[in-house]
Write an enzyme that holds these catalytic residues in place. Structure first.
Site, PDB file in Angstrom:
ATOM      1  N   ALA A  63      41.938  33.371  35.178  1.00 34.19           N
ATOM      2  CA  ALA A  63      41.997  32.568  36.450  1.00 34.19           C
ATOM      3  C   ALA A  63      42.153  33.719  37.662  1.00 34.19           C
ATOM      4  CB  ALA A  63      43.421  31.861  36.264  1.00 34.19           C
ATOM      5  N   GLY A 107      42.217  32.579  30.973  1.00 33.50           N
ATOM      6  CA  GLY A 107      41.250  31.516  31.264  1.00 33.50           C
ATOM      7  C   GLY A 107      39.965  31.794  30.693  1.00 33.50           C
ATOM      8  N   GLU A 110      39.986  31.023  27.156  1.00 32.53           N
ATOM      9  CA  GLU A 110      40.087  29.471  27.208  1.00 32.53           C
ATOM     10  C   GLU A 110      38.725  28.779  27.613  1.00 32.53           C
ATOM     11  OE1 GLU A 110      43.365  29.348  29.961  1.00 32.53           O
ATOM     12  OE2 GLU A 110      44.550  28.074  28.809  1.00 32.53           O
ATOM     13  N   GLU A 130      48.585  35.855  29.443  1.00 36.57           N
ATOM     14  CA  GLU A 130      49.479  35.022  30.391  1.00 36.57           C
ATOM     15  C   GLU A 130      50.963  35.695  30.547  1.00 36.57           C
ATOM     16  OE1 GLU A 130      47.091  33.730  28.688  1.00 36.57           O
ATOM     17  OE2 GLU A 130      45.976  32.462  29.921  1.00 36.57           O
TER      18      GLU A 130
HETATM   19  C1  3H9 Z   1      45.112  32.994  33.530  1.00 37.79           C
HETATM   20  O1  3H9 Z   1      44.039  33.109  33.041  1.00 37.79           O
HETATM   21  C2  3H9 Z   1      45.620  31.604  33.404  1.00 37.79           C
HETATM   22  C3  3H9 Z   1      44.961  30.667  32.464  1.00 37.79           C
HETATM   23  O2  3H9 Z   1      45.483  30.165  31.364  1.00 37.79           O
HETATM   24  C4  3H9 Z   1      44.385  29.334  33.499  1.00 37.79           C
HETATM   25  C5  3H9 Z   1      45.357  28.508  33.984  1.00 37.79           C
HETATM   26  C6  3H9 Z   1      44.804  27.425  34.783  1.00 37.79           C
HETATM   27  N1  3H9 Z   1      42.529  37.643  39.390  1.00 37.79           N
HETATM   28  O3  3H9 Z   1      42.755  46.040  36.887  1.00 37.79           O
HETATM   29  P1  3H9 Z   1      41.639  46.524  37.711  1.00 37.79           P
HETATM   30  C7  3H9 Z   1      41.352  42.524  40.533  1.00 37.79           C
HETATM   31  S1  3H9 Z   1      46.078  34.040  34.139  1.00 37.79           S
HETATM   32  C8  3H9 Z   1      42.250  38.204  40.658  1.00 37.79           C
HETATM   33  O4  3H9 Z   1      41.900  47.584  38.735  1.00 37.79           O
HETATM   34  P2  3H9 Z   1      40.336  47.392  35.266  1.00 37.79           P
HETATM   35  C9  3H9 Z   1      42.537  43.693  40.481  1.00 37.79           C
HETATM   36  O5  3H9 Z   1      43.534  43.349  41.222  1.00 37.79           O
HETATM   37  C10 3H9 Z   1      44.983  35.524  34.032  1.00 37.79           C
HETATM   38  N2  3H9 Z   1      42.228  39.461  40.693  1.00 37.79           N
HETATM   39  O6  3H9 Z   1      40.260  46.857  36.721  1.00 37.79           O
HETATM   40  C11 3H9 Z   1      41.737  44.812  41.215  1.00 37.79           C
HETATM   41  O7  3H9 Z   1      41.726  44.555  42.612  1.00 37.79           O
HETATM   42  P3  3H9 Z   1      41.484  45.733  43.610  1.00 37.79           P
HETATM   43  C12 3H9 Z   1      45.022  36.162  32.635  1.00 37.79           C
HETATM   44  C13 3H9 Z   1      42.040  40.399  39.765  1.00 37.79           C
HETATM   45  O8  3H9 Z   1      38.779  47.482  34.909  1.00 37.79           O
HETATM   46  C14 3H9 Z   1      40.194  44.663  40.793  1.00 37.79           C
HETATM   47  O9  3H9 Z   1      40.185  43.093  40.193  1.00 37.79           O
HETATM   48  N3  3H9 Z   1      44.153  37.528  32.861  1.00 37.79           N
HETATM   49  C15 3H9 Z   1      42.299  39.754  38.289  1.00 37.79           C
HETATM   50  O10 3H9 Z   1      41.065  48.589  35.242  1.00 37.79           O
HETATM   51  C16 3H9 Z   1      39.863  45.291  39.440  1.00 37.79           C
HETATM   52  O11 3H9 Z   1      40.961  45.311  38.506  1.00 37.79           O
HETATM   53  C17 3H9 Z   1      44.496  38.740  33.049  1.00 37.79           C
HETATM   54  O12 3H9 Z   1      45.894  38.694  33.018  1.00 37.79           O
HETATM   55  C18 3H9 Z   1      42.461  38.515  38.378  1.00 37.79           C
HETATM   56  N4  3H9 Z   1      42.596  37.591  37.176  1.00 37.79           N
HETATM   57  O13 3H9 Z   1      40.844  46.223  34.382  1.00 37.79           O
HETATM   58  C19 3H9 Z   1      43.901  39.808  33.391  1.00 37.79           C
HETATM   59  N5  3H9 Z   1      42.085  40.673  37.361  1.00 37.79           N
HETATM   60  O14 3H9 Z   1      40.500  46.433  43.126  1.00 37.79           O
HETATM   61  C20 3H9 Z   1      44.163  40.575  34.423  1.00 37.79           C
HETATM   62  C21 3H9 Z   1      41.728  41.916  38.118  1.00 37.79           C
HETATM   63  O15 3H9 Z   1      41.713  44.932  45.089  1.00 37.79           O
HETATM   64  N6  3H9 Z   1      43.316  41.708  34.765  1.00 37.79           N
HETATM   65  N7  3H9 Z   1      41.778  41.411  39.526  1.00 37.79           N
HETATM   66  O16 3H9 Z   1      43.052  46.472  43.429  1.00 37.79           O
HETATM   67  C22 3H9 Z   1      43.398  42.736  33.951  1.00 37.79           C
HETATM   68  O17 3H9 Z   1      44.166  42.936  33.064  1.00 37.79           O
HETATM   69  C23 3H9 Z   1      42.464  43.923  34.257  1.00 37.79           C
HETATM   70  O18 3H9 Z   1      42.239  43.644  35.710  1.00 37.79           O
HETATM   71  C24 3H9 Z   1      41.075  43.970  33.563  1.00 37.79           C
HETATM   72  C25 3H9 Z   1      40.257  44.927  34.111  1.00 37.79           C
HETATM   73  C26 3H9 Z   1      41.358  44.516  32.106  1.00 37.79           C
HETATM   74  C27 3H9 Z   1      40.513  42.770  33.631  1.00 37.79           C
END
Ligand code: 3H9
Length: 729
Positions: A63, A107, A110, A130
């Site tokens: 998400a 998500g 999912e 999450e």
């Molecule tokens: C969810 O999905 C709930 C569901 O059950 C649905 C419910 C209805 N959203 O980390 P990085 C940004 S909860 C918005 O540096 P990497 C991040 O802030 C979600 N922004 O890259 C950064 O911005 P900036 C479950 C996001 O390659 C840029 O993207 N998912 C999101 O080192 C690059 O990110 C997670 O918890 C997001 N979801 O790592 C995954 N994700 O450049 C969360 C990232 O402005 N994300 N951004 O600073 C991660 O763990 C890492 O970002 C990922 C990539 C491993 C994907």
């Protein structure tokens, strides 16, 4: 069709591509675009099957976390509910193959599980992370994952939040096939194979769910582990309930319960705090006056001076990141001891399964022992990690300066000393910076990077970038005594000792803070680190203490008795040979006697007061640091405290915690402490101002920008001039 989702056809196969860089989050427009594509697939008789894939480096990473605030306030900007989209995909009349590369997280997984088949690139990862954001999967993840992977695996993934690699996902039935080579063409071939076959729906599968009786022990064990390992956190417990519902309720009812728990978690302070930490960890990498495109120096070779505990740990950090490192000591015996320690530490990691022997052998080859500066001319960065004494550090820097190449970075691993004074011992102060690693350096994630007056932007940008490569979270701080972390730690520990002197037991103080969520109580931390460390520093700076101000004495008196903590078998607590802790009644008697001699009246002190005294001491000092411009933003302080000092992430760090309590309440409480304990509790002017204005620390920094080429010239100083009055200029 939404701009974020593309629809094309390859033969009879529809290809739906999500294109929402950088991580293909499910931002408004993405679910709507997919829904439109599904309608098209249903309506188009020439389409036999579909592939859904992510553009760029990843499938869907979840998400859009930035949207959560809007969901909380009921103002979500998308027009489509994500769970409804998943039902629509599952009901599609043609089979949908999900093609996963990079990450399918939250998500994203999912979404993948709502498809009829999943194929994955061999290096892809899938997970339900999450809980790390203080929530649980909110779009059927807790109901579909146990149906695909079995209850035990689904439970582990939803409760711990750790992603798994594609091969493991294949083993557990989460993906159906791994694709070597080009993912899209592999997925299209797979779609051709299964086109025309019956369309399996994950929701209908029950063969891996077992019976509630069979699963009862799995859930009981998960609950016990979560209470221990994720102490204080609500989301893991909610995740257990949600997965359990999959084993007890029909699919739709399970989804309803999941949604209810998801919303409860989303509205909690814990999820707000953990999301603050998620973005904070990324924000600290951004330095207001050091643009993203600042040129950096390639650090391909490094050297460490000093092979003690810190130096050895730092050499391991470089080696672990694949950077060859010289490790220098003054004599062969000290060097041999240092290398033996490194080997011992690596052996422990192998025994614990953290590293393989082969990995360790390769790392050890990267650490080259040295007793002279030979080879230093070729390194790009030196980290000095000798004993914490100004004269010695200056001497080392004056020796390094002529032997290192002119653009080599010279860093000092200091926890308190003035980096400008050290830089002045060289002819290149713009290449000098502080790197405060935390002990054990090869384990702790935090790295305080200390900016001197003349440190160049290039050197700052290089050090920040390097911290990421080393697997650390680098936070830039200004050059003040103790920098950010230790400067704040001082009043925190002071209060913990005061409380003992006023009548609280050692265990009562530590337990109150442990129950608040700290990794350890402050007195137990003192015993671990060695009480003599602080004692020596206090003796050195005693002449600077203002007369008439209360000083904590009980810790110093324990030191005078040779009780330095764990290493001497006694400190605030007693320790056996295995360093197991027991309370020491002798300490209790001694402190009561000393307090009576000092005429400190004794009283019962509640756990709430203990927490307020210690945590608000952190907050008040943090406010001063912010106001003086030694930290860029409140979030920088939060990230330091969570990663270096065991502050609970689910409270968001000390500054976020204060914002959550409300700064007016925090200020009023600090005023009470000031009335009771005098001027050491004078509220920081910034705290007073924000409390009176009804504002937060987070707002202050967002509005004002930040440190600090020089703290004196910082935006915060302008703020001080404008808002706090002349007296601060
Ligand atoms: C969810 O999905 C709930 C569901 O059950 C649905 C419910 C209805 N959203 O980390 P990085 C940004 S909860 C918005 O540096 P990497 C991040 O802030 C979600 N922004 O890259 C950064 O911005 P900036 C479950 C996001 O390659 C840029 O993207 N998912 C999101 O080192 C690059 O990110 C997670 O918890 C997001 N979801 O790592 C995954 N994700 O450049 C969360 C990232 O402005 N994300 N951004 O600073 C991660 O763990 C890492 O970002 C990922 C990539 C491993 C994907």
């Amino acid at each position: 069709m939404s701009e974020l989702v593309e629809f094309t056809k390859a033969g009879g196969i529809a290809v739906v591509t999500i294109n929402n860089p950088p991580v293909n989050a499910l931002s408004p427009g993405v679910p709507e675009g997919i829904a439109e594509a599904i309608e098209q697939i249903n309506d188009d008789a020439t389409v036999k099957a579909a592939v859904l894939i992510g553009a760029g480096r990843t499938f869907v990473s979840g998400a859009d976390i930035k949207e959560f605030d809007k969901i909380r306030s009921g103002e979500a900007s998308g027009t489509m509910s994500f769970p409804d989209l998943l039902t629509q995909i599952e009901n599609c009349k043609k089979p949908v193959v999900m093609a996963i590369h990079g990450n399918a997280l939250g998500g994203g997984l999912e979404l993948a599980m709502a498809g009829h088949y999943r194929v994955a690139a061999t290096n892809a990862q899938v997970g339900q992370p999450e809980v790390k954001l203080g929530i649980i999967p909110g779009a059927h993840g807790t109901q579909r994952l146990p149906r695909l992977a079995g209850v035990a695996k689904a439970l582990a993934m939803c409760v711990e939040g750790k992603p798994i690699l594609a091969l493991e996902a294949l083993k557990f039935g989460i993906v159906d096939r791994l694709i070597e080579g080009d993912l899209l063409s592999g997925a299209i071939s797979f779609a051709r194979e299964i086109a025309g076959r019956p369309i399996p729906k994950t929701r209908d599968r029950t063969e891996k769910l077992g019976t509630p009786e069979e699963s009862a022990t799995i859930f009981a064990a998960a609950l016990e582990t979560a209470r221990k390992k994720q102490r204080g956190m609500l989301a893991p417990l909610a995740a257990i309930d949600a997965v359990e519902a999959a084993t007890k309720l029909p699919f739709d009812e399970g989804c309803q319960l999941e949604r209810k728990l998801f919303m409860e978690c989303l509205l909690s302070d814990q999820s707000k705090a953990l999301i603050h930490v998620f973005f904070g960890e990324r924000e600290v990498a951004k330095i207001p006056d050091v643009p993203k495109d600042t040129p950096t120096i390639a650090v391909n070779r490094a050297a460490v001076v000093g092979a003690g505990t810190m130096g050895g740990g730092i050499a391991m950090v470089f080696a672990n990141a694949g950077i060859p490192v010289l490790l220098k000591e003054a004599d062969q015996a000290a060097l041999d001891r240092g290398m033996a320690n490194i080997q011992k530490n690596y052996a422990v990691s192998v025994a614990r399964g953290r590293f393989t022997q082969q990995f360790v052998d390769e790392r050890l080859k990267l650490i080259q022992p040295a007793i002279s500066y030979d080879g230093f001319a070729n390194v790009d960065m030196v980290i000095e990690a000798v004993f914490e004494g100004m004269a010695l550090k200056k001497q080392i820097f004056s020796e390094l300066d002529p032997v290192c190449k002119p653009d080599a970075i010279l860093a000092s691993n200091t926890s308190t000393l003035n980096i400008d004074e050290i830089a002045a011992a060289t002819s290149r102060p713009e290449f000098v910076i502080g790197t405060h690693f935390f002990s054990p350096a090869n384990v702790m994630r935090l790295l305080e990077i200390v900016r001197g007056k003349q440190t160049s932007k290039q050197v700052i940008a290089t050090s920040m970038q390097l911290s990421k490569k080393l697997g650390k979270i680098g936070v830039l701080v200004g050059n003040c005594r103790g920098f950010v972390g230790n400067r704040m730690f001082h009043p925190y520990v002071r209060e913990s000792v005061f409380l003992v002197e006023e009548g609280a037991s050692v265990e009562a103080v530590d337990n109150a803070l442990y129950d608040f969520g700290m990794a350890m109580g402050p007195l137990a931390v003192g015993d671990l680190a060695g009480l003599d460390v602080g004692w020596r520093i206090r003796k050195e700076y005693r002449h600077l203490e203002k007369p008439g101000i209360r000083q904590a004495f009980a810790g110093d008196r324990l030191c005078e008795m040779g009780r330095f903590g764990q290493k001497t078998g006694a400190g605030w607590y007693k320790y056996d040979e295995q360093r197991r802790t027991t309370p020491d009644p002798e300490v209790e008697q001694l402190v009561r006697r000393w307090s009576a001699e000092e005429k400190i009246s004794q009283r019962n002190i509640s756990a709430d007061e203990i927490v307020d005294r210690c945590v608000y001491a952190l907050v008040n000092e943090g406010a001063r640091i912010l106001e003086e411009g030694f930290a860029s933003r409140a979030v920088d302080i939060d990230i330091i405290y969570i990663n270096g000092y065991g502050f609970p992430a689910y409270r968001g760090g000390p500054m976020w915690y204060a914002d959550t309590v409300g700064l007016k309440r925090v200020y009023d409480r600090i005023r009470q402490f000031q009335e009771q304990h005098g001027e050491i509790w004078e509220p920081a002017p910034l705290l007073k101002y924000l409390a009176e204005e009804g504002k937060t620390f987070a707002e202050f920094t967002r509005g004002q920008g930040a440190i600090a080429e020089q703290p004196e010239n910082s935006a915060n100083s302008l703020f001080r001039a404008r808002v706090l009055g002349r007296k601060y200029l």
